[in-house]
Scaffold this active site. Structure first.
Site: not given
Length: 326
Positions: A122, A203, A252, A12, A97-98
């Site tokens: 999510r 995060h 995560q 993202q 991440s994503l």
């Protein structure tokens, strides 16, 4: 010798209006994927990705996430056709991440529809985890790790979000805590810290409950067998067993992203060809910085490492330079 090729996916923040438009216009199977994704999450993803009038909407977490994963996997469909034509096999995948969801889907453990649907849920959970304006993130450029760790240890509510490269670490947490950490870092000689234009403290432990709620979504999502390994954000390690996936994805959401560690692990395995699929070339930039820092155990000659980014159909020609034998 045979090259080791991996596919990597940005997260993202890399999105922009018009991403994947040329693939959509050029390939019927890409248009079919967009229709499938739109049905899976109940959104008009083509309109969301391509309409200038919806650019602000595209920047909202709950919409960014399915739009990005759809775009990355749609591009992947065409990239893998090109790789197959040249007889090039994928050794592993990873995403920041994503982007980890695109990597897991490409590896076969998540169906395309399930990947899009899961990241939509999510995104909603992450967007609703902390009231708007209470969280923040900042990029610390060329950090002194000892100084950074010292500042974070004395700044309650500020944490490491991303270990991106030796030249960039991202911090996260409560807005006041992140701003205080930035002030302290600047006072102690770190010359550049940049507040990021994000909608939440991603995060960080502030999203722990969102991760636990995501666990319920994941528990109801079928996982297939991995065709090849992928690398996990939460610990930087190779994942070969799909039974590990759910727990790692839950962690995560609120844990640090170990991107530098992922790349160093890949390099130590002899990976020498990185293909970044998606908008921009952020990940290729991180890899260049990791290589320049010389911190990784690199089996291949650095001069032989190929960094390729694919975001438009004309970029497919870059793959033509890859061969199985070098």
């Amino acid at each position: 010798m045979s090259r080791k090729t991996v596919l990597i996916y940005p997260g993202q923040g890399a999105q922009y209006t018009g991403m994947c438009r040329e693939f959509y216009d050029s390939y019927e199977n890409v248009r079919e994927l967009y229709a499938e994704a739109s049905k899976a999450c109940g959104l008009d993803l083509a309109g969301l990705c391509f309409s200038e009038e919806r650019s602000e909407e595209l920047s909202l977490t709950q919409y960014t996430q399915p739009a990005m994963v759809c775009a990355e996997l749609a591009m992947t469909l065409i990239v893998k056709e090109e790789l197959s034509r040249q007889g090039i096999e994928v050794f592993a995948s990873a995403g920041l991440s994503l982007g980890e969801y695109a990597a897991i889907s490409e590896a076969g453990a998540l169906s395309f529809s399930d990947a899009v649907r899961t990241v939509y849920e999510r995104g909603k959970l992450m967007a609703g985890a902390v009231p708007a304006g209470e969280g923040a993130m900042a990029a610390v450029i060329n950090p002194d790790i000892a100084v950074l760790n010292e500042v974070l240890s004395e700044t309650e509510g500020a944490y490491v979000a991303n270990y991106n490269s030796p030249a960039q670490i991202v911090i996260t947490g409560y807005k006041a805590s992140v701003e205080l950490a930035v002030k302290r870092l600047t006072e102690r000689g770190i010359k550049r810290c940049v507040m990021l234009n994000v909608s939440g403290p991603f995060h960080s432990p502030l999203l722990k409950e969102a991760g636990e709620k995501l666990g319920k979504v994941l528990s109801e999502t079928e996982l297939g067998e991995l065709r090849h390994p992928y690398y996990s954000n939460i610990d930087g390690l190779m994942v070969k067993d799909e039974s590990e996936i759910r727990e790692k994805l839950v962690r995560q959401v609120s844990g640090s992203v170990h991107w530098q560690q992922i790349i160093e692990a890949m390099l130590s395995e002899g990976v020498d060809t990185f293909i970044e699929i998606g908008p921009g070339r952020t990940l290729c930039g991180f890899i260049q910085k990791i290589l320049r820092a010389g911190t990784a155990a690199i089996k291949a000659d650095q001069a032989d490492i190929k960094l390729i980014n694919i975001e438009k159909p004309e970029d497919l020609s870059k793959i033509a330079g890859i061969s199985e034998e070098t």
